[in-house]
Scaffold this motif. Structure first.
Motif, PDB file in Angstrom:
ATOM      1  N   HIS A  33      -4.359   2.053   7.566  1.00 32.57           N
ATOM      2  CA  HIS A  33      -3.884   2.910   8.756  1.00 32.57           C
ATOM      3  C   HIS A  33      -2.762   3.601   8.268  1.00 32.57           C
ATOM      4  N   TRP A  34      -1.629   2.703   7.661  1.00 33.95           N
ATOM      5  CA  TRP A  34      -0.408   3.344   7.120  1.00 33.95           C
ATOM      6  C   TRP A  34      -0.753   4.266   6.003  1.00 33.95           C
ATOM      7  N   HIS A  35      -1.399   4.101   5.053  1.00 33.02           N
ATOM      8  CA  HIS A  35      -1.979   4.863   4.166  1.00 33.02           C
ATOM      9  C   HIS A  35      -2.208   6.383   4.461  1.00 33.02           C
ATOM     10  N   LEU A  36      -3.181   6.276   5.639  1.00 33.00           N
ATOM     11  CA  LEU A  36      -3.872   7.505   5.972  1.00 33.00           C
ATOM     12  C   LEU A  36      -3.302   8.207   7.139  1.00 33.00           C
ATOM     13  N   GLU A  37      -2.237   7.634   7.783  1.00 30.39           N
ATOM     14  CA  GLU A  37      -1.783   8.036   9.007  1.00 30.39           C
ATOM     15  C   GLU A  37      -1.592   9.500   9.160  1.00 30.39           C
ATOM     16  N   ALA A 181       1.366 -19.589   2.259  1.00 30.92           N
ATOM     17  CA  ALA A 181       0.848 -19.087   3.706  1.00 30.92           C
ATOM     18  C   ALA A 181       2.058 -19.326   4.826  1.00 30.92           C
ATOM     19  N   ASN A 182       2.745 -20.197   4.755  1.00 28.93           N
ATOM     20  CA  ASN A 182       3.361 -20.672   6.077  1.00 28.93           C
ATOM     21  C   ASN A 182       4.760 -19.525   5.833  1.00 28.93           C
ATOM     22  N   VAL A 183       5.283 -19.322   4.728  1.00 31.31           N
ATOM     23  CA  VAL A 183       6.183 -18.391   4.493  1.00 31.31           C
ATOM     24  C   VAL A 183       6.024 -16.737   4.944  1.00 31.31           C
ATOM     25  N   ALA A 184       4.622 -16.692   4.522  1.00 33.81           N
ATOM     26  CA  ALA A 184       4.044 -15.492   4.964  1.00 33.81           C
ATOM     27  C   ALA A 184       3.987 -15.119   6.447  1.00 33.81           C
ATOM     28  N   ASP A 185       3.580 -16.200   7.085  1.00 36.85           N
ATOM     29  CA  ASP A 185       3.329 -16.283   8.609  1.00 36.85           C
ATOM     30  C   ASP A 185       4.643 -16.358   9.301  1.00 36.85           C
ATOM     31  N   LEU A 186       5.682 -16.869   8.535  1.00 38.02           N
ATOM     32  CA  LEU A 186       7.058 -16.994   8.966  1.00 38.02           C
ATOM     33  C   LEU A 186       7.606 -15.565   9.189  1.00 38.02           C
ATOM     34  N   ILE A 187       7.173 -14.711   7.935  1.00 34.74           N
ATOM     35  CA  ILE A 187       7.810 -13.249   8.031  1.00 34.74           C
ATOM     36  C   ILE A 187       7.384 -12.645   9.090  1.00 34.74           C
ATOM     37  N   ILE A 188       6.171 -12.598   9.281  1.00 36.90           N
ATOM     38  CA  ILE A 188       5.335 -12.000  10.378  1.00 36.90           C
ATOM     39  C   ILE A 188       5.874 -12.563  11.727  1.00 36.90           C
ATOM     40  N   GLY A 189       6.155 -13.728  12.011  1.00 34.20           N
ATOM     41  CA  GLY A 189       6.722 -14.410  13.256  1.00 34.20           C
ATOM     42  C   GLY A 189       8.130 -13.529  13.317  1.00 34.20           C
ATOM     43  N   LEU A 190       9.036 -13.546  12.219  1.00 31.13           N
ATOM     44  CA  LEU A 190      10.284 -12.924  12.566  1.00 31.13           C
ATOM     45  C   LEU A 190      10.385 -11.509  12.755  1.00 31.13           C
ATOM     46  N   ALA A 191       9.109 -10.881  12.431  1.00 26.59           N
ATOM     47  CA  ALA A 191       9.208  -9.277  12.883  1.00 26.59           C
ATOM     48  C   ALA A 191       9.070  -9.338  14.400  1.00 26.59           C
ATOM     49  N   GLU A 192       8.433 -10.174  14.830  1.00 21.44           N
ATOM     50  CA  GLU A 192       8.359 -10.354  16.583  1.00 21.44           C
ATOM     51  C   GLU A 192       9.548 -10.760  17.332  1.00 21.44           C
ATOM     52  N   ILE A 193      10.165 -11.755  16.364  1.00 22.71           N
ATOM     53  CA  ILE A 193      11.395 -12.433  17.222  1.00 22.71           C
ATOM     54  C   ILE A 193      12.421 -11.502  17.137  1.00 22.71           C
ATOM     55  N   GLU A 194      12.835 -11.000  15.746  1.00 19.58           N
ATOM     56  CA  GLU A 194      14.181 -10.320  15.413  1.00 19.58           C
ATOM     57  C   GLU A 194      13.639  -9.265  14.828  1.00 19.58           C
ATOM     58  N   PRO A 195      13.316  -8.163  15.225  1.00 20.16           N
ATOM     59  CA  PRO A 195      12.777  -6.918  14.396  1.00 20.16           C
ATOM     60  C   PRO A 195      13.831  -6.458  13.575  1.00 20.16           C
ATOM     61  N   ASN A 196      13.348  -6.027  12.205  1.00 17.17           N
ATOM     62  CA  ASN A 196      14.418  -5.540  11.364  1.00 17.17           C
ATOM     63  C   ASN A 196      13.476  -4.769  10.295  1.00 17.17           C
ATOM     64  N   PRO A 197      13.999  -3.768   9.434  1.00 22.44           N
ATOM     65  CA  PRO A 197      13.524  -2.939   8.896  1.00 22.44           C
ATOM     66  C   PRO A 197      12.455  -3.566   7.532  1.00 22.44           C
ATOM     67  N   CYS A 199      11.040  -6.924   7.760  1.00 23.93           N
ATOM     68  CA  CYS A 199      10.016  -7.903   7.981  1.00 23.93           C
ATOM     69  C   CYS A 199       8.980  -6.649   9.029  1.00 23.93           C
ATOM     70  N   ASN A 200       9.486  -5.738   9.384  1.00 20.16           N
ATOM     71  CA  ASN A 200       8.674  -4.965  10.252  1.00 20.16           C
ATOM     72  C   ASN A 200       7.776  -3.712   9.572  1.00 20.16           C
ATOM     73  N   HIS A 201       8.398  -3.594   8.365  1.00 19.59           N
ATOM     74  CA  HIS A 201       7.822  -2.455   7.480  1.00 19.59           C
ATOM     75  C   HIS A 201       6.277  -2.751   7.173  1.00 19.59           C
ATOM     76  N   THR A 202       5.398  -1.971   7.348  1.00 20.05           N
ATOM     77  CA  THR A 202       3.849  -2.062   7.319  1.00 20.05           C
ATOM     78  C   THR A 202       3.647  -2.765   6.084  1.00 20.05           C
ATOM     79  N   ILE A 203       4.093  -2.465   4.692  1.00 22.09           N
ATOM     80  CA  ILE A 203       3.677  -2.950   3.597  1.00 22.09           C
ATOM     81  C   ILE A 203       4.031  -4.567   3.620  1.00 22.09           C
ATOM     82  N   THR A 204       5.218  -4.890   4.338  1.00 25.55           N
ATOM     83  CA  THR A 204       5.673  -6.281   4.371  1.00 25.55           C
ATOM     84  C   THR A 204       4.505  -7.159   5.175  1.00 25.55           C
TER      85      THR A 204
END
Length: 223
Positions: A33-37, A181-197, A199-204
């Motif tokens: 989606h990000w690539h074709l948007e 896996a847990n570090v990767a999921d932690l990054i995804i969780g942080l994107a929801e808790i404390e949005p930042n450029p 963690c919230n980037h589509t590539i990240t």
């Protein structure tokens, strides 16, 4: 077991196996989606629909999953007081994550008030991130202990030390996959808790989701 089809059947018969497959769909479609948007909006919309459908499907598959953490504490809370303490914190966070993830799913599909979705998502992500921190700490400690045990075995004169060393190496690989896996999921969780450029980037988010999914594939693949 050497037959790939047999392994696939066993893998997909597991709830975690299906979850990792659909998680792969979810985060591949996010990246598509990000690539074709901008260049192909119509195709990007299809990819977005695939991502949303995959995310909702995964929440349905996880129904009742919060009991896993409770059962883990009930059956094997840890070998030492330190690991018991880490297990309580880690599994408590995971139970909060899955329980509120169920409520989030019901909000997203319209069974509960849709206005609850944002709050349920935050609580679920907070519990997830909290739990993953302590799962990571426990695995890192176990990895360190495994390295020390391997060193002692290599310097010993035991006849069966190679077998023990191989077991330590196998355990190390599984724990490294768990940490990844847990570090990767932690990054995804942080994107929801404390949005930042970052963690919230589509590539990240896309790469983190795929790392988590493929580490799960490895850990759940039949031997």
């Amino acid at each position: 077991m050497n037959d790939t089809v047999d392994k696939l059947v066993i893998f997909f018969a597991k709830r975690d196996g299906i979850d990792k497959l659909v998680k792969t769909f979810q985060y591949v479609s996010k990246l598509v989606h990000w690539h074709l948007e901008t260049s192909h909006p119509d195709k990007a919309t299809r990819a977005k629909n695939w991502e949303v459908a995959s995310g909702i499907s995964r929440k349905a598959f996880r129904t009742g999953r919060f009991l896993t953490g409770f059962n883990a504490l009930r059956r094997s809370p840890g070998s030492t007081p330190m690991f018991q303490f880490l297990a309580v914190l880690a599994n408590a966070g995971e139970m909060v994550y899955f329980f509120f993830d169920h409520l989030l799913w019901l909000s997203r599909i319209g069974t509960l008030d849709a206005k609850l979705a944002k709050k349920m998502s935050f609580i679920s992500a907070f519990g997830e991130s909290f739990g993953y921190i302590f799962f990571i700490v426990a695995d890192v400690i176990m990895l360190k202990q495994g390295i020390e045990a391997e060193r002692k075995l290599r310097s010993s004169k035991e006849d069966s030390k190679e077998e023990s060393i191989n077991k330590i190496k196998s355990d190390r690989i599984m724990r490294l996959m768990a940490v990844a896996a847990n570090v990767a999921d932690l990054i995804i969780g942080l994107a929801e808790i404390e949005p930042n450029p970052f963690c919230n980037h589509t590539i990240t988010l896309g790469i983190s989701g795929l790392v988590s999914a493929w580490a799960g594939w490895y850990r759940n693949w039949p031997s």
